[in-house]
Scaffold this motif. Sequence first.
Motif, PDB file in Angstrom:
ATOM      1  N   THR A 409       0.845  -1.189   0.000  1.00 39.43           N
ATOM      2  CA  THR A 409       0.000   0.000   0.000  1.00 39.43           C
ATOM      3  C   THR A 409       0.884   1.243   0.000  1.00 39.43           C
ATOM      4  O   THR A 409       1.995   1.212   0.544  1.00 39.43           O
ATOM      5  N   PRO A 410       0.391   2.326  -0.580  1.00 44.52           N
ATOM      6  CA  PRO A 410       1.186   3.554  -0.564  1.00 44.52           C
ATOM      7  C   PRO A 410       1.524   4.040   0.838  1.00 44.52           C
ATOM      8  O   PRO A 410       2.522   4.734   1.025  1.00 44.52           O
ATOM      9  N   LYS A 411       0.721   3.658   1.835  1.00 40.32           N
ATOM     10  CA  LYS A 411       1.003   4.124   3.192  1.00 40.32           C
ATOM     11  C   LYS A 411       2.295   3.530   3.734  1.00 40.32           C
ATOM     12  O   LYS A 411       2.825   3.986   4.753  1.00 40.32           O
ATOM     13  N   LEU A 418       6.786   9.770  -1.131  1.00 35.57           N
ATOM     14  CA  LEU A 418       5.716   9.701  -2.135  1.00 35.57           C
ATOM     15  C   LEU A 418       5.660  10.970  -2.979  1.00 35.57           C
ATOM     16  O   LEU A 418       5.364  10.925  -4.180  1.00 35.57           O
ATOM     17  N   ARG A 424       2.832   6.198 -11.028  1.00 35.52           N
ATOM     18  CA  ARG A 424       2.173   5.325 -10.054  1.00 35.52           C
ATOM     19  C   ARG A 424       1.399   4.237 -10.768  1.00 35.52           C
ATOM     20  O   ARG A 424       0.599   4.516 -11.673  1.00 35.52           O
ATOM     21  N   GLN A 426      -1.018   1.392  -9.507  1.00 38.02           N
ATOM     22  CA  GLN A 426      -1.719   0.903  -8.318  1.00 38.02           C
ATOM     23  C   GLN A 426      -2.581  -0.304  -8.667  1.00 38.02           C
ATOM     24  O   GLN A 426      -3.590  -0.201  -9.350  1.00 38.02           O
ATOM     25  N   LEU A 429      -6.526  -2.956  -4.298  1.00 40.02           N
ATOM     26  CA  LEU A 429      -6.446  -2.831  -2.849  1.00 40.02           C
ATOM     27  C   LEU A 429      -7.677  -3.500  -2.243  1.00 40.02           C
ATOM     28  O   LEU A 429      -8.766  -3.473  -2.828  1.00 40.02           O
ATOM     29  N   ALA A 439      -7.060   3.126   4.643  1.00 39.34           N
ATOM     30  CA  ALA A 439      -5.916   3.207   3.733  1.00 39.34           C
ATOM     31  C   ALA A 439      -6.388   3.401   2.300  1.00 39.34           C
ATOM     32  O   ALA A 439      -5.769   4.137   1.520  1.00 39.34           O
ATOM     33  N   THR A 443      -5.486   6.512  -0.137  1.00 40.83           N
ATOM     34  CA  THR A 443      -4.871   6.315  -1.453  1.00 40.83           C
ATOM     35  C   THR A 443      -5.639   7.070  -2.529  1.00 40.83           C
ATOM     36  O   THR A 443      -5.046   7.747  -3.387  1.00 40.83           O
ATOM     37  N   THR A 446      -5.055  10.811  -3.053  1.00 38.72           N
ATOM     38  CA  THR A 446      -3.787  11.273  -3.628  1.00 38.72           C
ATOM     39  C   THR A 446      -3.799  11.290  -5.151  1.00 38.72           C
ATOM     40  O   THR A 446      -2.820  11.719  -5.763  1.00 38.72           O
ATOM     41  N   TYR A 447      -4.889  10.829  -5.781  1.00 36.76           N
ATOM     42  CA  TYR A 447      -4.951  10.789  -7.231  1.00 36.76           C
ATOM     43  C   TYR A 447      -5.608  12.047  -7.800  1.00 36.76           C
ATOM     44  O   TYR A 447      -6.468  12.654  -7.151  1.00 36.76           O
TER      45      TYR A 447
END
Length: 625
Positions: A409-411, A418, A424, A426, A429, A439, A443, A446-447
């Motif tokens: 995960t991006p976290k 980041l 990216r 992805q 998830l 989470a 995520t 952030t898009y």
Amino acid sequence: MSDDAVKRAQEAAAAAAAAAEALQQQAREAIRKAEEAAALAKAAAEAAAETPETPERPVPAEERPPAADPSGTPPAHSDSEPGPLAADQVEAIRAGYAFEGAALEMGALVNGEAMPDVPVRIPLAMTNRHGLVAGATGTGKTRTLQVLAEQLAANGVAVFAADIKGDLSGVATPGEGNEKLLERTAGIGQEWVPASFPTEFFSLGGVGRGVPIRATISGFGPLLLSKVLGLNETQESSLGLVFHYANRNGLALLDLDDLRAVLAYLVSDEGKAELEGLGGLSKATVGVILRELITFADQGADVFFGEPEIDTAEFLRTAADGRGVISLLEVPGVADKPALYSTFLMWLLADLYGGLPEVGDLDKPKLVFFFDEAHLLFNGASKDFLAQVVQTVRLIRSKGVGVFFVTQTPKDVPGDVLAQLGSRVQHQLRAFTPDDAKALRATVSTYPNSGYDLEETLTVLGTGEAIVTVMNEKGAPSPVAWTRLRAPQASMSPSPDAAIDAAVAASPLTAKYGTAIDRESAHELLTKRMADAAAAADAAEAAKAKAEADAEYEKMQAKIRADQEKAEKKAQAEYDRMMKKTSPTSRSRSRTPERSSLEQVLGSKQTQKIIGQVLTGLFGMAKRR
């Protein structure tokens, strides 16, 4: 200006640069959103102007005719279920990925079904702006990494990746086609042909299969070692003093034993004087460092340090046919040795940064570096270590090196890191728990804006599908695209062990780095020095003891001689007394008396000698022979 002041100024400058870059990114995003809003407003106004006074019934999406391709060919999904994107959104994505320069082909847009006429790509020149590949276990991250590595190598770019599970070794073996694979690749417009790629296999310190990678403690340096050990400023300064002393005195720091030996020596009675005028070392500080080194070694780091030290230029090679060499590091059981894994990768990046010249923006990077299982790098890391990672990632792109983080995960990746990632990918998830759902929402936030309900889309992506956004040739983010990814051309199964062993044996690097060298270094030199000092001390102590014994013996001999002389004098006096007692009174000095028989006997020399010996013995002073 002191070194600390210079260091603080450099850190402040780096932080300011990072903040400026983040603000520029936000400004670009705001401009892009404003342009999109203006375009939508203009389209709405035009649509309103053309709308008749009695509006017709809106046509549902499922009843709309498929949008025509500019070439006149209907889209591939014309006979399938419609997707979430309208025709203008599809065209925006088509335009957003139509790059002029060389690009890595990621796959095709999915809008209900795959659209092979709308490819999704990453500009080759932008791969040094770093990236992220994320997704739950089993969603295809490793295959995405393999696709990127294969295409980078095909474009003459060297690749370095850690082969955590052994899956990536298949890049050295051509893939095998089957009906299902060919059907999938045809559906996204990929003309699949089997291929293998030039591959070099490495292992950390010879643990595992591959050319051993080692680094010396001196080459690693006190700064990075302090960050890895989690030392505070005082301890870091003390460690720097140790390195300075070792370098000045010709004590090679090759492995952890060497460093431990120097630390122990400098706080010993023999070594304390060595640091006079340099500030000295605290035993408490040295104790902390030694304990941290023991923990570090227990985590497997001791195998990494030694000679011969790898030249990181070995990871920048190209094959004879111009393709980039893919360097794979086998890290068995890395989950149990996160310190070893993160230590090596950070050393490699730091060494590359220190050794490569500034090149600015290139048409293609010199090397693209993949951090698989990136959470192992950041879990439990100190603030100083994270700051080092951020600084390295931010600055190394100007050396022609791109970095991709691969994680679940991006976290798992700190926000400051980041913010430096331009591309990216992805994968799916999962939101099975409240933490997962949180989470997922983080995520999605952030898009950039898109035509997708990303919170839903990210949970329904199929294996081998991902949400993609990249940095275009102008440095702006591309439209968000649901992408069905290409299939690797090499084997998706590990290469056979025999093939890997043969490749390692045939590599010219095996002859150069295969055999460990244990030359005389700080540990041996200090051990010999301390042994010599101990021997000298023993010799001095023995000489002192002998001198004291000799003096005592001479004293005793002098006393014996004095007592003997005294006894002899006493015996002589007694003899004289006896002689005087036995001799008659002389009546006339002129007349020689006639000696009696007793006088004749007592007066003989033989009798005097015997009597002297008897008397001396009686007084206990006869000299023993």
